[in-house]
Scaffold this active site. Structure first.
Site, PDB file in Angstrom:
ATOM      1  CE  LYS A 121     -23.882  36.132 -28.783  1.00 25.37           C
ATOM      2  NZ  LYS A 121     -22.680  36.717 -28.230  1.00 25.37           N
ATOM      3  CE  LYS A 141     -21.708  35.561 -16.931  1.00 28.09           C
ATOM      4  NZ  LYS A 141     -21.680  36.656 -17.882  1.00 28.09           N
ATOM      5  CE  LYS A 160     -22.271  24.706 -17.733  1.00 25.17           C
ATOM      6  NZ  LYS A 160     -21.245  24.405 -18.649  1.00 25.17           N
TER       7      LYS A 160
END
Ligand code: TRP
Length: 349
Positions: free
Chosen positions: A131, A217, A214
């Site tokens: 992040k 979501k 890959k």
């Protein structure tokens, strides 16, 4: 439903507090609709393991709050994970399935662990570092995520944690935390927490999504576990392939469709299809039709069960309630011991 051959539990002889008994624990993120990557990466092995040992599987809605702040979506995904596990054959008489926040003691244990955790260790956490590297400002929940995970595992005396390779660091941190607690608060010959072992599951990075990256979501390239009919067909027929003409020989190992076929087909069937690729005259369209049939057949029974479960939301809630009851029956006495060890006295009792 074929059970995984990969989910053999390793021995946990290294555990000081519980040398013989294996306690399996694992958390599942309720952060979206579950897809083939989730299934082959973790769920399949969870289902395979849950009958073999005392086992606690929980839907980690507290963890999900670090990135999902849509209340309706969180509630929906939480029940969706439970329904999915039950549809895939999780037997609530064999192991406990529950919602993480139904055992709020984990947050209390996490608080106690915070005080044994150097901030510098948390700053090395991979998801936290990611992040920061992306220039985003992580919230304190994300920084402390591994501590809550340690509490999740240790509160049930977990010894074996079936997770993907990406979770290795978290299990290391859990072992460190258990060690620090034992060292700080327990006599050497009577540690409270066993040091859990990771049971690293098959590498899912090889499961491609419909665009060849890959399956994830966040890439929007998933094939859902319960996709069916037109939707499933559209996704499978849309899988990205190269432009080798139909007649030409093809290398199955370079192809996304074949990579997915491998998840479903027997060795013989795989060999047969691979030979057809190499011989030429077998197009990607053929392979996709073959794959479509395989996915459809593999999940047919689970899909059926899921449709039935969707008509019985009360049953799903009952399972989760019973699971939480059993989990709390472990967590409460563990917390009594933790409070006693740490000097957190109570004037209420
Ligand atoms: N961090 C895990 C994941 O993203 C989920 C998780 C939370 C978990 N608590 C856990 C896994 C405890 C194993 C044990 O997949």
């Amino acid at each position: 439903m074929p059970e995984s051959q990969h989910a053999t539990a390793s021995s946990t002889a290294a555990n000081p507090a519980s040398p013989t008994e294996t306690v399996v624990v694992s958390g599942i993120q309720p952060s979206g609709t579950l897809h083939l990557g989730n299934y082959f990466g973790a769920i399949r092995q969870h289902i395979a393991l849950h009958r073999r040992h005392e086992a606690y599987f929980f839907i980690v809605n507290y963890h999900a709050l670090t990135s999902l702040q849509d209340a309706d979506a969180l509630a929906r995904y939480t029940l969706d994970v439970a329904t999915t596990y039950l549809a895939l054959g999780f037997d609530p008489d064999e192991a406990h399935l529950f919602i993480q926040s139904d055992v709020p003691e984990v947050t209390e244990l996490a608080w106690i662990f915070y005080n044994l955790t150097p901030v510098s260790h948390l700053e090395k956490g991979v998801s936290y570092k990611d992040k920061v590297a992306q220039g985003l400002s992580p919230n304190a929940g994300l920084l402390n995520y591994p501590v809550l995970q340690a509490a999740d595992i240790l509160i049930y005396g977990g010894t074996l944690v079936p997770v993907g390779a990406d979770q290795k660091q978290h299990i290391e941190m859990t072992r460190d935390t258990a060690g620090r607690f034992n060292h700080t608060y327990c006599p050497d010959d009577d540690p409270l927490f066993p040091l859990p072992e990771p049971h690293i599951l098959d590498d899912v990075s090889v499961i491609p999504g419909v665009d060849g990256r890959k399956m994830s979501k966040s890439y929007g390239n998933t094939i859902g576990l319960f996709d069916e009919g037109k939707m499933l067909k559209k996704k499978v027929m849309g899988i990205v392939t190269d432009s080798t003409p139909l007649d030409a020989p093809k290398d199955p190992e370079q192809d996304n469709v074949f990579a997915l076929i491998k998840l479903f087909a027997s060795e013989e069937k795989q060999a047969e299809i691979a030979a057809a690729y190499r011989a030429g005259g077998y197009g990607y369209g053929h392979a996709k039709k073959e794959l479509l049939g395989m996915i459809d057949a593999y999940f047919a029974e689970a899909r059926e069960r899921r449709h039935k479960l969707e008509e019985r939301p009360d049953y799903v809630r009952d399972v989760l309630r019973e699971g939480a009851k059993a989990a709390r029956a472990q967590a409460e006495p563990m917390m009594d011991r933790v409070r006693a060890a740490t000097g957190l006295i109570s004037a209420r009792r």
